[in-house]
Design a protein around this motif. Structure first.
Motif, PDB file in Angstrom:
ATOM      1  N   MET A   1       0.851  -1.194   0.000  1.00 56.82           N
ATOM      2  CA  MET A   1       0.000   0.000   0.000  1.00 56.82           C
ATOM      3  C   MET A   1       0.880   1.235   0.000  1.00 56.82           C
ATOM      4  N   VAL A   2       0.541   2.189  -0.835  1.00 56.64           N
ATOM      5  CA  VAL A   2       1.375   3.381  -0.947  1.00 56.64           C
ATOM      6  C   VAL A   2       0.528   4.639  -0.828  1.00 56.64           C
ATOM      7  N   ARG A   3       1.041   5.574  -0.007  1.00 64.70           N
ATOM      8  CA  ARG A   3       0.417   6.900   0.097  1.00 64.70           C
ATOM      9  C   ARG A   3       1.324   7.984  -0.469  1.00 64.70           C
ATOM     10  N   ARG A   4       2.620   7.784  -0.251  1.00 62.54           N
ATOM     11  CA  ARG A   4       3.600   8.752  -0.685  1.00 62.54           C
ATOM     12  C   ARG A   4       4.883   7.975  -0.887  1.00 62.54           C
ATOM     13  N   ASN A  75     -18.562   0.716  -1.780  1.00 59.45           N
ATOM     14  CA  ASN A  75     -17.514   0.642  -0.754  1.00 59.45           C
ATOM     15  C   ASN A  75     -18.001   0.041   0.561  1.00 59.45           C
ATOM     16  N   THR A  76     -19.128  -0.663   0.514  1.00 60.24           N
ATOM     17  CA  THR A  76     -19.635  -1.355   1.705  1.00 60.24           C
ATOM     18  C   THR A  76     -18.965  -2.730   1.816  1.00 60.24           C
ATOM     19  N   ARG A 111     -11.288   3.260   1.302  1.00 57.73           N
ATOM     20  CA  ARG A 111     -11.613   2.318   2.392  1.00 57.73           C
ATOM     21  C   ARG A 111     -10.821   1.024   2.218  1.00 57.73           C
ATOM     22  N   LEU A 112     -10.101   0.668   3.272  1.00 55.02           N
ATOM     23  CA  LEU A 112      -9.174  -0.461   3.182  1.00 55.02           C
ATOM     24  C   LEU A 112      -9.723  -1.738   3.798  1.00 55.02           C
ATOM     25  N   THR A 126      -0.796  -3.143  -6.541  1.00 52.66           N
ATOM     26  CA  THR A 126      -0.352  -2.131  -5.603  1.00 52.66           C
ATOM     27  C   THR A 126      -1.568  -1.286  -5.252  1.00 52.66           C
ATOM     28  N   VAL A 127      -1.882  -1.199  -3.961  1.00 53.13           N
ATOM     29  CA  VAL A 127      -3.017  -0.385  -3.529  1.00 53.13           C
ATOM     30  C   VAL A 127      -2.521   1.049  -3.336  1.00 53.13           C
TER      31      VAL A 127
END
Ligand SMILES: [Zn+2]
Length: 209
Positions: A1-4, A75-76, A111-112, A126-127
């Motif tokens: 998982m990547v944010r930055r 996204n439920t 939502r993870l 890759t999320v």
């Protein structure tokens, strides 16, 4: 998982991401990106892709990267079978429409824990989340979007924007300010795959916060 991404080199890179298309407003987004020579990453919703294959092919023809953003934007919580259907159906249509196989996935709403991200990770995606929230879907005008982005961008940032799902004229207007402002600060706009390649390879590639 990547944010930055923690960049290895000196170059200031930033990745713009556009969610919820293909959409009629995508064409205006493409126009301003072209004007400033900017490449970005588009996360598509299968239902929207089904309706607008020509716009999708234009996005790819202009050199942007593509990610999977589910079939219906649900996204439920869902079963692995339901999550698989959301992701695989979209992946098949992306390939049929553009010839591309994407390894990028972004869950709706970020939502993870509803089953989608787990399924995607198991399949080797890759999320891709984000580190800068433009809040362009809530903004009453372009100025707020511009401010949200310019105040928060750092080298390696991933910026969340939207080209689809509603009227995106504020986003388009904001891009006319954001792109030259960041270029003047020495930033280069790259796609998410390019940003990932520019990250550290020996120690953890991503930061999670
Ligand atoms: Zn979305």
């Amino acid at each position: 998982m990547v944010r930055r991404v923690m960049l290895v080199g000196e170059e200031k890179q930033v990745a713009l991401t556009f969610d919820d298309g293909p959409w009629p407003d995508t064409l205006a987004v493409l126009e301003v990106l072209r004007q400033y020579g900017v490449k970005a990453t588009f996360f598509w919703v299968g239902l929207h892709l089904q309706k607008r294959p020509e716009i999708a092919r234009q996005v790819v023809a202009e050199g942007h990267a593509i990610g999977n953003h589910t079939w219906s934007h649900r996204n439920t919580p869902m079963t692995p079978e339901e999550a698989g259907a959301e992701i695989e159906r979209t992946a098949v249509l992306i390939q049929q429409t553009t010839g591309l196989i994407t390894s990028l996935f972004r869950p709706p709403g970020g939502r993870l824990y509803n089953g989608l991200a787990d399924y995607a990770l198991q399949q080797g995606y890759t999320v891709v989340q984000w580190s800068v929230l433009s809040e362009d879907t809530q903004a009453q005008g372009a100025a707020t979007i511009v401010d949200n982005v310019l105040r928060n961008v750092k080298p390696g940032s991933i910026v969340l924007l939207h080209d689809g799902g509603g009227d995106r004229s504020h986003t388009v207007e904001a891009l006319h300010s954001i792109l030259p402002a960041l270029q003047a600060q020495g930033y280069r706009f790259v796609t998410v795959p390019q940003l990932l390649e520019s990250g550290q390879s020996t120690s953890p590639k991503t930061s999670s916060n």
